[in-house]
Scaffold this motif. Structure first.
Motif, PDB file in Angstrom:
ATOM      1  N   SER A  33       0.191  -7.891   5.672  1.00 33.56           N
ATOM      2  CA  SER A  33       0.679  -6.715   4.954  1.00 33.56           C
ATOM      3  C   SER A  33       2.174  -6.516   5.185  1.00 33.56           C
ATOM      4  O   SER A  33       2.927  -6.227   4.248  1.00 33.56           O
ATOM      5  N   TYR A  34       2.603  -6.699   6.449  1.00 31.19           N
ATOM      6  CA  TYR A  34       4.029  -6.530   6.761  1.00 31.19           C
ATOM      7  C   TYR A  34       4.887  -7.572   6.043  1.00 31.19           C
ATOM      8  O   TYR A  34       5.930  -7.242   5.462  1.00 31.19           O
ATOM      9  N   CYS A  48       4.211  -9.288   3.292  1.00 30.37           N
ATOM     10  CA  CYS A  48       4.231  -9.043   1.855  1.00 30.37           C
ATOM     11  C   CYS A  48       5.140  -7.865   1.507  1.00 30.37           C
ATOM     12  O   CYS A  48       5.927  -7.922   0.557  1.00 30.37           O
ATOM     13  N   TYR A  49       5.047  -6.798   2.310  1.00 31.53           N
ATOM     14  CA  TYR A  49       5.813  -5.600   1.988  1.00 31.53           C
ATOM     15  C   TYR A  49       7.303  -5.771   2.254  1.00 31.53           C
ATOM     16  O   TYR A  49       8.140  -5.191   1.545  1.00 31.53           O
ATOM     17  N   SER A  50       7.655  -6.560   3.249  1.00 33.17           N
ATOM     18  CA  SER A  50       9.063  -6.699   3.616  1.00 33.17           C
ATOM     19  C   SER A  50       9.768  -7.856   2.902  1.00 33.17           C
ATOM     20  O   SER A  50      10.988  -7.793   2.702  1.00 33.17           O
ATOM     21  N   LYS A  90       2.893  -6.868  -2.771  1.00 31.15           N
ATOM     22  CA  LYS A  90       3.817  -6.046  -1.985  1.00 31.15           C
ATOM     23  C   LYS A  90       3.322  -4.614  -1.870  1.00 31.15           C
ATOM     24  O   LYS A  90       3.390  -4.004  -0.783  1.00 31.15           O
ATOM     25  N   TYR A  91       2.802  -4.080  -2.965  1.00 31.44           N
ATOM     26  CA  TYR A  91       2.461  -2.663  -2.991  1.00 31.44           C
ATOM     27  C   TYR A  91       0.987  -2.364  -2.771  1.00 31.44           C
ATOM     28  O   TYR A  91       0.638  -1.239  -2.425  1.00 31.44           O
ATOM     29  N   ASN A  99      -1.299  -3.123  -0.346  1.00 32.37           N
ATOM     30  CA  ASN A  99      -1.718  -3.535   0.992  1.00 32.37           C
ATOM     31  C   ASN A  99      -1.584  -2.336   1.924  1.00 32.37           C
ATOM     32  O   ASN A  99      -0.963  -1.327   1.587  1.00 32.37           O
ATOM     33  N   ALA A 150       1.923  -0.809   2.728  1.00 31.29           N
ATOM     34  CA  ALA A 150       2.517  -0.076   1.611  1.00 31.29           C
ATOM     35  C   ALA A 150       1.842   1.269   1.419  1.00 31.29           C
ATOM     36  O   ALA A 150       2.491   2.256   1.044  1.00 31.29           O
ATOM     37  N   ASP A 169       3.440   4.042   3.330  1.00 27.02           N
ATOM     38  CA  ASP A 169       4.763   4.503   2.916  1.00 27.02           C
ATOM     39  C   ASP A 169       4.625   5.561   1.821  1.00 27.02           C
ATOM     40  O   ASP A 169       4.951   5.351   0.654  1.00 27.02           O
TER      41      ASP A 169
END
Length: 242
Positions: free
Chosen positions: A189-190, A192-194, A206-207, A209, A212, A215
């Motif tokens: 997850s980290y 993909c998001y970063s 990215k979004y 997971n 995300a 956030d």
């Protein structure tokens, strides 16, 4: 934008996205704007360190609820009693949910209280679009509504994380497997998001997971449509469905 050749193909995602964006922002027409400071609201609702601490507490809570009795050899005894397995699981899941809600209210509520004391929130009746950090927000929310939605989103994602971890504890059994699976889930997850660009064709990963979902600030302040089979779907809508 529809007059430009690269965007005017009516069967393309770009064309559909342009049309949908206009429709999504229509409810914001005529909103009354009001000046006010935003430091308290932004700093109070953008707290990664709090998310990390709460996730660790939830993991510790699940370890106590779902693993300690297995480690002490009580699982067979509980399962041998009438309704022991189902009712015990229901009681644990209820306790996990209620304690998670309580911890979320304490943690995020205290952060919001400190932010209000340090910076102030200004008028709670003004729309968040009055602040520069929320220029791209598509939901016509007042500051008060935004804070309530923020708390609700945080509670929901913590409950989701707790249920996912509980499923891992029940399904995998061995503590080392649970650690590996949890690390892989949060690590993927980290990454993909970063690492994935917001406009990448992989931005669904990215979004959608668990990181995300945490956030909540950008969930509301960042308007974006994701490409689902050539059709634009709002990020917040898809997130809630998932």
């Amino acid at each position: 934008m529809k007059s430009v050749s690269i965007f005017n193909k009516k069967d393309s995602f770009s064309y559909r996205n342009i049309v949908k964006t206009v429709e999504d922002f229509k409810p914001l027409r005529g909103l009354p704007f009001q000046l006010g400071l935003e430091e308290g609201i932004v700093s109070g609702t953008n707290t990664w360190s709090t998310d990390f601490c709460l996730a660790m507490l939830i993991f510790l809570l699940i370890t106590i609820l779902f693993y300690v009795e297995k480690e002490e050899g009580l699982t067979s005894l509980i399962r041998s009693t009438r309704h022991g397995k189902l009712r015990t699981f229901g009681a644990k899941l209820t306790a996990l949910t209620l304690i998670t809600i309580f911890l979320s209210l304490i943690y995020y509520g205290s952060i919001l209280l400190l932010a209000e004391r340090l910076y102030g929130f200004g008028s709670l009746s003004r729309y968040i679009q009055s602040m520069s950090s929320f220029y791209h927000a598509v939901q016509p929310l007042t500051v008060e509504q935004y804070l309530l939605v923020y708390m609700l989103l945080k509670i929901l994602v913590n409950i989701l994380l707790g249920w996912l971890m509980a499923a891992l504890f029940l399904g995998l059994g061995h503590i080392s497997k649970i650690y590996v699976a949890t690390s892989l889930l949060l690590g993927a997850s980290y990454l993909c998001y970063s690492l994935i660009h917001p406009n990448s064709y992989l931005n669904v990963l990215k979004y959608i997971n668990i990181l995300a979902f945490y956030d909540a600030f950008h969930f509301i302040s960042d308007y974006r449509n994701l490409n689902i089979l050539g059709y634009p779907v709002r990020k917040d809508t898809l997130t809630l469905w998932v």
